[in-house]
Each structure stands twice: as C-alpha cells, then as structure tokens.
Scaffold this active site. Sequence first.
Site, PDB file in Angstrom:
ATOM      1  N   HIS A 144       0.816  -1.229   0.000  1.00 47.64           N
ATOM      2  CA  HIS A 144       0.000   0.000   0.000  1.00 47.64           C
ATOM      3  C   HIS A 144       0.842   1.269   0.000  1.00 47.64           C
ATOM      4  O   HIS A 144       0.300   2.367  -0.008  1.00 47.64           O
ATOM      5  CB  HIS A 144      -0.925   0.001   1.222  1.00 47.64           C
ATOM      6  CG  HIS A 144      -2.009  -1.025   1.126  1.00 47.64           C
ATOM      7  ND1 HIS A 144      -3.299  -0.712   0.779  1.00 47.64           N
ATOM      8  CD2 HIS A 144      -1.978  -2.377   1.293  1.00 47.64           C
ATOM      9  CE1 HIS A 144      -4.028  -1.815   0.754  1.00 47.64           C
ATOM     10  NE2 HIS A 144      -3.251  -2.831   1.058  1.00 47.64           N
ATOM     11  N   ASP A 158       3.795   9.435  -1.066  1.00 49.24           N
ATOM     12  CA  ASP A 158       2.619   8.705  -0.587  1.00 49.24           C
ATOM     13  C   ASP A 158       2.228   7.652  -1.614  1.00 49.24           C
ATOM     14  O   ASP A 158       2.159   7.969  -2.809  1.00 49.24           O
ATOM     15  CB  ASP A 158       1.446   9.689  -0.403  1.00 49.24           C
ATOM     16  CG  ASP A 158       0.493   9.259   0.701  1.00 49.24           C
ATOM     17  OD1 ASP A 158       0.422   8.047   0.963  1.00 49.24           O
ATOM     18  OD2 ASP A 158      -0.170  10.128   1.291  1.00 49.24           O
TER      19      ASP A 158
HETATM   20  O1  F6P Z   1      -1.266   2.758   4.266  1.00 50.05           O
HETATM   21  C1  F6P Z   1      -0.108   2.465   4.941  1.00 50.05           C
HETATM   22  C2  F6P Z   1      -0.384   2.053   6.365  1.00 50.05           C
HETATM   23  O2  F6P Z   1       0.790   1.751   7.042  1.00 50.05           O
HETATM   24  C3  F6P Z   1      -1.287   0.847   6.490  1.00 50.05           C
HETATM   25  O3  F6P Z   1      -0.613  -0.377   6.464  1.00 50.05           O
HETATM   26  C4  F6P Z   1      -1.932   1.124   7.785  1.00 50.05           C
HETATM   27  O4  F6P Z   1      -3.165   0.503   7.937  1.00 50.05           O
HETATM   28  C5  F6P Z   1      -2.081   2.637   7.798  1.00 50.05           C
HETATM   29  O5  F6P Z   1      -1.023   3.114   7.043  1.00 50.05           O
HETATM   30  C6  F6P Z   1      -2.099   3.258   9.178  1.00 50.05           C
HETATM   31  O6  F6P Z   1      -0.898   2.946   9.846  1.00 50.05           O
HETATM   32  P1  F6P Z   1      -0.864   2.259  11.270  1.00 50.05           P
HETATM   33  O7  F6P Z   1      -1.623   0.974  11.180  1.00 50.05           O
HETATM   34  O8  F6P Z   1       0.588   2.067  11.561  1.00 50.05           O
HETATM   35  O9  F6P Z   1      -1.535   3.221  12.196  1.00 50.05           O
END
Ligand code: F6P
Length: 495
Positions: free
Chosen positions: A191, A398
């Site tokens: 992602h 991003d």
């Molecule tokens: O989109 C990238 C990402 O790291 C996802 O894997 C994740 O769900 C989101 O951002 C939020 O990050 P975190 O789970 O570390 O709060």
Amino acid sequence: MTHFSGATLFVYRHLTVAGSRHIIVNVMSRLVVVTNRVPAADELARLELGSVAVGGLVSAVKSMMLRQRGLWLGWSGRSTSRGRPAAPGATHSAGPVDLVTIDLTEDEFNLYYTGFSNRTLWPLLHGFVERVSIRRELYRAYQRINRRFAETLFPMLRHDDLVWVHDYQLFLVGQYLRQAGWKGKLGHFLHVPFPAPEIFDILPWGPEILRGLMYYDQVGVHTADYQQNLARALAAETDGNWDGSIFSRGRDATRIGVYPIGIDPDEFQGPSRFSAPSLSDVLSLPPGPDNKIIVGVDRLDYTKGIPLRLRAFNRMLERHPTMRGKVTFIQISAPSRTRVPEYVKEREDVEMLVGQINGKFSERGWAPISYLYRFFPQHDLARFYHDADVGMVTPLRDGMNLIAKEFVAAQGEDPGVLVLSRFSGAAVEMVDALIVNPYDIDGTSEALYAALRMPETERIERWRSMMKVVNRTTAEKWGESFVADLERGTEGETE
Ligand code: F6P
C-alpha cells in the site's frame, strides 16, 4: 510457487447489505485477508465503514470484506505486558467475516511494529533514507511475528482459499506460509511506494525480503513507477526475467500488477454528511462568501508534508495581504504511531509552526490556522471536505493517498479545488488537480492562491474529470481486479 489454471470462480450478483444494494464479488473460494491491523469486531458486525481516519488500507479492505464472506487475520491492536501474548488466534464472528486476531507483547510491539515496520521499512520505502534505523534485533522480531501470522493462519486454511496478505509489515508471511505447506493462491499488496532499487539497497535484509516476495503468485502496487522499481530490484537481486507483467525465475513466476486503490464514493456523497456539523459550526468561523476555507486531513506523519504545507500557506499570506482575514486553514491531524520518536518530533514541529503563523498574522476575530489533533468520524470529514473551498493534499511521498479521492467525492455543486502533490500515487490519476511540488514553497503558495480564486466554470470542469477517476477506480473495483488476476494465475503468460 503454484500455478492453478484460471478456471473462473467469480459470480457477480447483487446482494442486499444493510438495506442498500451492492454489487459483490462472490468468490466461491473463500477470501482470506491478512493485515497488520484489523478493525474492531463490533464495527465489522455492525457493517460500519471507516469511522476514523486510520489510513486507506483498513477502509478499503473493510469495504471489500463487508461484501463477501471471508476470513480476516490481523493484530488485535492490543499489546500485553506478559512474556507470551494472551490468546493467539482468538476468533470473532463479525457479520460475513470471521475475524482472527493476534495479540503482541509490549516487546514485540516495540520491535516489530514501532521498530522494523515503522522505523526501518516505512522511511525506507518512502525514500527518507536518513531516518532509516538498521538494527538486527528489529529484523529478527519482524521475522518472528511474520512467522507467527503464517503459523496461526495455516491450520485454518482450506485448500481452495485465496490468501491475500497486505503491506510492508507482513512481507515475509507468504514465505512462511509456503514453508508451512500452503500450496494455494497467494497474493500480496503493497500500500506504500516501492522506492528506486538504489534506495532499497541500503537495507541489509533487502535481498531476503525480495526473495520472500517471490513466494507470492502476485504482488500488487498502486502505480507503474512502483512496479518498475520493484521489478528492477528483483532483477538486480535474482537472475530472473521481467516481461513487463510477470517476473519469472526457473519455474517460479510472480505477477507484479498495478492496481490503484480507491474509495467507496457513496460513503462521501450520501445525505448523512449533511447531518454532521459544518466546519463553521465546529470552529465558530465567521460566515460569509468572503471567508474561504482550506482543509488538510492527514495521519500525523512526516511523509505527509504538513510543515511545508503550512509554510506555503504562510508564504501565500505574506505575498497576498488581501487574503488576510479572509481565509482559514483547517489542519486536521489524526494521531498516529505516537510511540515512534520521529512522530513525536513531527507533532512538536507542526504545533510550533501553527503557533508561529497564528502569532504572526492573527487579527481581532480571525486566526489563520485552526489545528485539530484528533480523530473525526468519516461522515464529519465528508462534511468538512464538502464545506471547504480548497483541499490540500501535499505529501512528500505517498503510495496513493485516499484523502484526495475522498475530497473530490464529497464535492457537489460549486465544487472546491484539489491541490495535490506530484509525489502521491493519486497524482498519476488525478491529473486535473492543481499539481504541486510540496518542496517548492513559492510554487505551492501560488497554486494555493490560484485555487482560492479559481472561476466556477474551471472548478466544475476539473472536478467532473476527477470524479470520473474516483468512480472508475473504487475500492470495490480495486479488490475485484486484484482477486480476479490472482485467481487467473500466471500460467500460460510466462515464456
Ligand atoms: O497505508 C499504509 C499504512 O501503514 C497501512 O498499512 C496502515 O493501515 C495505515 O497506514 C495506518 O498505519 P498504522 O496501522 O501504523 O496506524
């Protein structure tokens, strides 16, 4: 690596979910999704979509999972203080989804999540090399937890399941699943960006991770650039062959596909957003056509470029004094990774800057920036986007950035203008946004000024074109196309 021939297992049909009609992908094989984080079981059981700004992954996967039966494995979000996590693999039934959660101990959380995932891989994949922390004990914990995910999942799998692992926290789950004996379909979606191989190369365990990716039948990314970067990194590491779609090595083949993620536009267009408080209500802003609103919504993360965005706003007020008193910048920052030191520092930097700019320009009855460090429910955000004249989405790097798509989806008559960083995956598709280089403060400040003064006809034209993109690449279509390709396999496509 296994390759089943692509007997189509899809039947598209209409189902009524929570009173509304949705087209769903009815995969006869069960879809098994593995993510680092899962939503709370009660949220899923109530069929709720995106209640807080947690990031695109969980919202998109949730939107996909709510439309079909499946199994979803992930970390519960809890960390225990005991030596061993409490109940590995606790299962909850949440509507059509069986949710299986894994707890982590404090130590595991610190080493695997805060450490290797967020202090090593996150900055590396976003190209912030000076922030990358290289520590063996972090990588060892990452391997251990990835193995735990795989070993918890394997006994629950049925032979015709489709297994889809998500994101950089879980690169190695595929390899451990294969080693445990999994022979069925196995996909991964990244992602976040995949950087140029020269950057990935600084990671001592990069080669192992790349070889780990070859255990998947399919790896998905958001843009053609990330696809090229990953294929080049694999080619540099292995003696395989890249044909523009499939990376093959001996009898093994992994498709590297481009699947731009999207949103569910209906979630941002329904009447529910109008029952949410308006921005003027929340912030007691003076009403009037002369009072413009700029909105920025992000997880508080250094990749999002919030300080540079604020500096561009500051520059705009310096250069165009007529705008003073007439425009308010609302920056909403959702708390994120609050135990990672770089995020603590980022919060301090942002808050200091907000204070400086407000101190410099505030007048009686007007402060240029309203800063909100908190979560908002999705329908509140939809209302805020709708009320704003300009949405500023200016990350320094991003993978995609779904806020850009949410902002566009929430517009209607008299649409606002999207100012979008060229370093977001979204910029590849949303070419009718005002595209900026966020490092160029002067350029961004002038784009912002132009956005605030853009005539209605141009705003409508740009918005209509971007809305087509939002409707074309929805979360649902993203999930469907990835799963369809995974199902189809690579057989017959390799030389
Ligand atoms: O989109 C990238 C990402 O790291 C996802 O894997 C994740 O769900 C989101 O951002 C939020 O990050 P975190 O789970 O570390 O709060």
